[in-house]
Design a protein around this motif. Structure first.
Motif, short mmCIF file in Angstrom:
data_model
loop_
_atom_site.label_atom_id
_atom_site.label_comp_id
_atom_site.label_asym_id
_atom_site.label_seq_id
_atom_site.Cartn_x
_atom_site.Cartn_y
_atom_site.Cartn_z
N LYS B 49 60.55 59.93 69.69
CA LYS B 49 60.32 61.16 70.46
C LYS B 49 61.64 61.89 70.72
CE LYS B 49 57.24 59.23 73.55
NZ LYS B 49 56.45 59.24 74.79
N ILE B 54 60.84 65.79 71.55
CA ILE B 54 59.82 65.73 72.60
C ILE B 54 60.50 65.28 73.89
CG2 ILE B 54 57.59 64.73 73.27
CD1 ILE B 54 57.51 66.35 70.70
N ARG B 73 64.98 72.64 70.36
CA ARG B 73 63.63 72.32 70.81
C ARG B 73 62.82 71.69 69.68
NH1 ARG B 73 60.93 77.42 72.32
NH2 ARG B 73 62.28 78.30 70.73
N ALA B 74 61.70 71.06 70.06
CA ALA B 74 60.85 70.38 69.08
C ALA B 74 60.43 71.33 67.95
CB ALA B 74 59.63 69.79 69.77
N SER B 75 60.04 72.56 68.32
CA SER B 75 59.56 73.48 67.29
C SER B 75 60.67 73.79 66.29
CB SER B 75 59.03 74.77 67.93
OG SER B 75 60.02 75.37 68.72
N VAL B 78 60.98 70.89 63.87
CA VAL B 78 59.94 70.91 62.84
C VAL B 78 60.30 71.93 61.77
CG1 VAL B 78 57.51 71.40 62.38
CG2 VAL B 78 58.14 70.11 64.42
N LEU B 84 57.15 64.42 63.50
CA LEU B 84 56.70 63.17 64.11
C LEU B 84 55.19 63.02 63.95
CD1 LEU B 84 57.09 60.72 66.14
CD2 LEU B 84 56.73 62.38 67.98
N PRO B 86 52.75 61.03 65.86
CA PRO B 86 52.94 60.29 67.11
C PRO B 86 52.03 59.08 67.24
CG PRO B 86 51.62 62.24 67.51
CD PRO B 86 52.05 62.30 66.06
N LEU B 90 47.24 61.72 68.70
CA LEU B 90 47.25 63.02 69.38
C LEU B 90 46.59 64.12 68.56
CD1 LEU B 90 50.76 63.08 71.12
CD2 LEU B 90 48.74 61.73 71.65
N VAL B 103 46.72 74.13 61.82
CA VAL B 103 47.68 74.38 62.89
C VAL B 103 48.95 73.54 62.67
CG1 VAL B 103 47.09 72.69 64.69
CG2 VAL B 103 47.73 74.99 65.34
N GLY B 104 48.83 72.51 61.83
CA GLY B 104 50.01 71.72 61.47
C GLY B 104 51.02 72.55 60.69
N ALA B 105 50.57 73.66 60.12
CA ALA B 105 51.47 74.54 59.36
C ALA B 105 51.98 75.67 60.22
CB ALA B 105 50.75 75.08 58.13
N PHE B 106 52.15 75.44 61.51
CA PHE B 106 52.63 76.51 62.40
C PHE B 106 54.05 76.96 62.07
CE2 PHE B 106 54.55 78.38 66.11
CZ PHE B 106 53.56 79.20 66.60
N ALA B 107 54.89 76.00 61.69
CA ALA B 107 56.29 76.34 61.40
C ALA B 107 56.34 77.44 60.34
CB ALA B 107 57.04 75.11 60.92
N ARG B 151 48.07 66.34 59.03
CA ARG B 151 48.54 67.45 59.85
C ARG B 151 50.07 67.53 59.83
NH1 ARG B 151 47.28 66.95 66.13
NH2 ARG B 151 48.99 65.48 65.91
#
Ligand SMILES: Nc1ncnc2c1ncn2[C@@H]1O[C@H](COP(=O)(O)OP(=O)(O)OP(=O)(O)O)[C@@H](O)[C@H]1O
Ligand SMILES: [Mg+2]
Lengths: 296, 238
Positions: B49, B54, B73-75, B78, B84, B86, B90, B103-107, B151
């Motif tokens: 983490k 995180i 930051r985490a974003s 990524v 990660l 987790p 999650l 939504v896993g492809a947000f980056a 994801r």
């Protein structure tokens, strides 16, 4: 009995309900993504209504255009509220402990300030203007044009919102953040940005609803509060944090209120709304629709 | 210590005032599978983490591909390719399998490749393709693990941080997860794998670290650790 079965009443119920759908959406978004209880939410409806009122009265601009200005202005207010106040509240470890209560108090203060500023600036006499107020007949249904226009706009906007939540990456990110905050961080969602967006969409849509409302009803600086209450009822009815459930519940509350008033008396309007609220809280606190638990 | 794709130096991290890591250093070489071993509460998840952003470490440095990222930051991590998967999966319970993946492809760098990513995830886990419209919360544990992996891959990672991916899974499903991990390594992904199943993990790992109560107590190649008598008695029950 005849009146109860009329199309007229159904149409009125849909217009009221569709306004509730839009107003409640923002409350649900801001609560669902950040656990903030926005009791100033109805005041965005009021601000939107005054924007359209003044633009129409002073320059003759159609509320169907000025609703975009109203939405932009209230969305900007949302961003300001987030960046100026709530971002700090969320970042403060001690304040976050009692986030719901603290946010409620903060928003309550904001609401009082907004209402008093509005009554100072515009005085508190009810105001109204005439726009698209001809009655058109569709079959044996007689409806005013502005109500029809409002229903069309709310219908289109609701559809756009549903599609946004289903297909747009930011729509998915909003749902993700509502369902599981840590998981949203893990997958790389820019939480900060999604939170600003929730404020902007929520406030902006409420402002737009206010602009539409100003074509149909009298406006006052204090008109927002009943919408805050209605929005809370809708959100509880649809299940906290359940956006689609909330949209269905908005329509349902419009129907309950309109038919309830028709069957009893207009003076019982708020009694009806509070009645629904208390009944749902007692019988099904997780909401009538959905009823799934939200993971924090 | 050799320079790695990911380099953690002297990490102190924890929860509130209680520290769970007391100065841990670790390197993950590009293209390797690196094992992170340790019993319950040793600090494996805390370490992953911290690497993912995180958790913010109290002290220590984190470098990825030569750049210091401890303040990111985490974003942002990524976006750089650190992803990660987790512990506990999650999954977003009320989103469909496909929405979970999308939504896993947000980056931003991953967004243009959603279609390719979905195709790859469904090829890797045909079970997910069958269940694409089902909501995430209704999946079995094994399916949720597949979804969490799928994801994570949607973000087009360079480094996967895998936290006990076979925990609580039936042996056959756990085996298939290990097969997928080897496949991902063959595709060029770098993997940091926290596991309690030391034997199977070391069998595929190039290198490994052992944590005990938040401190690194041993490191070495997979073969070395497998042959070590202390490891054998503590983690392999031999
Ligand atoms: N959210 C938390 N809040 C407080 N303490 C925590 C939290 N998570 C873990 N800890 C503590 O930190 C220490 C390290 O936990 P961690 O989860 O990193 O261990 P682990 O090696 O991943 O164990 P496991 O194999 O059980 O997953 C433990 O003592 C644990 O009790
Ligand atoms: Mg763990």
């Amino acid at each position: 009995m005849q009146a109860i079965l009329s199309w007229q009443l159904l149409f009125a119920a849909l217009v009221t309900g569709s306004i509730y759908v839009l107003v409640a959406l923002g409350l649900n978004l801001v609560y669902g993504t950040m656990r903030l209880l926005n009791v100033a939410h109805g005041d965005m409806v009021m601000i939107g209504a005054y924007v359209s009122y003044w633009l129409f009265t002073l320059s003759g601009l159609s509320p169907l255009l000025s609703m975009l200005i109203a939405a932009a202005l209230t969305a900007a207010l949302g961003a300001l509220a987030y960046v100026g106040l709530f971002r700090r509240l969320l970042a403060n470890r001690q304040l976050v402990q009692r986030l719901e209560g603290n946010s409620l108090l903060l928003f309550f203060g904001i609401s009082i300030v907004i209402q008093n500023l509005a009554s100072l600036a515009f005085d508190s006499t009810p105001r109204a203007y005439q726009y698209l107020d001809r009655v058109v007949a569709i079959g044996n249904l007689g409806i005013t044009e502005n109500r029809l226009a409002a229903l069309i706009v709310t219908g289109i906007l609701s559809l756009v919102i549903v599609l946004f939540l289903r297909f747009h990456i930011y729509g998915l990110a909003i749902k993700a953040l509502m369902q599981h905050r840590e998981a949203a961080t893990v997958v790389g969602i820019d939480v900060e940005r999604v939170q600003i967006l929730s404020f902007c969409i929520g406030f902006g849509v409420a402002g737009l609803a206010g602009a539409l409302l100003s074509m149909m009803e009298q406006i006052t600086p204090f008109m927002g509060f009943p919408f805050t209450i209605a929005a809370f009822v809708v959100v509880i009815l649809g299940g906290l944090g359940n956006l689609l459930g909330g949209m269905a519940a908005g329509l349902l509350l419009g129907i309950l209120e309109t038919y309830g008033v028709a069957l009893t008396s207009p003076s019982l309007r708020s009694v009806l709304i509070y009645g629904v609220f208390i009944l749902v809280l007692l019988v099904r606190p997780q909401g009538l629709l959905g009823g799934k638990r939200v993971v924090r | 210590m050799s320079q790695g794709l990911l380099q953690l130096t002297d990490i102190v991290a924890g929860y509130g005032d209680v520290m769970a890591l007391h100065g841990v250093s670790l390197a993950v070489r590009d293209g390797s599978v690196t094992a992170l071993l340790g019993s319950n509460g040793a600090g494996k998840s805390t370490l992953l983490k911290t690497a993912a952003g995180i958790l913010t470490p109290r002290r220590g440095e984190i470098a990825f591909d030569g750049a210091a990222i401890a303040g990111k930051r985490a974003s942002e991590r990524v976006e750089r390719g650190i992803v990660l998967i987790p512990e506990g999966r999650l999954i977003f319970p009320e989103m469909s399998v496909e929405e979970n993946l999308r939504v896993g492809a947000f980056a931003p760098h991953a967004r243009p490749h959603v279609a390719r990513g979905l195709e790859r995830a469904y090829a890797l886990f045909p079970r997910l393709a069958e269940r694409r419209r089902q909501s995430g919360g209704t999946l079995s544990g094994g399916e949720q693990q597949m979804l969490a992996l799928g994801r994570g891959l949607m973000a087009e990672p360079r480094l996967l941080l895998l936290d006990e991916p076979t925990l609580g899974l039936a042996p056959l499903i756990a085996q298939s997860i290990f097969t997928v991990i080897e496949r991902l390594r063959a595709d060029g992904l770098t993997i940091l794998l926290a596991e309690q199943d030391a034997r199977r993990t070391l069998a595929i790992a190039d290198y490994g670290y052992v944590l005990e109560s938040g401190t690194g107590v041993m490191e070495g190649s997979g073969a070395e650790l497998l042959a070590d008598p202390k490891i054998n008695s503590a983690y392999l029950g031999l």
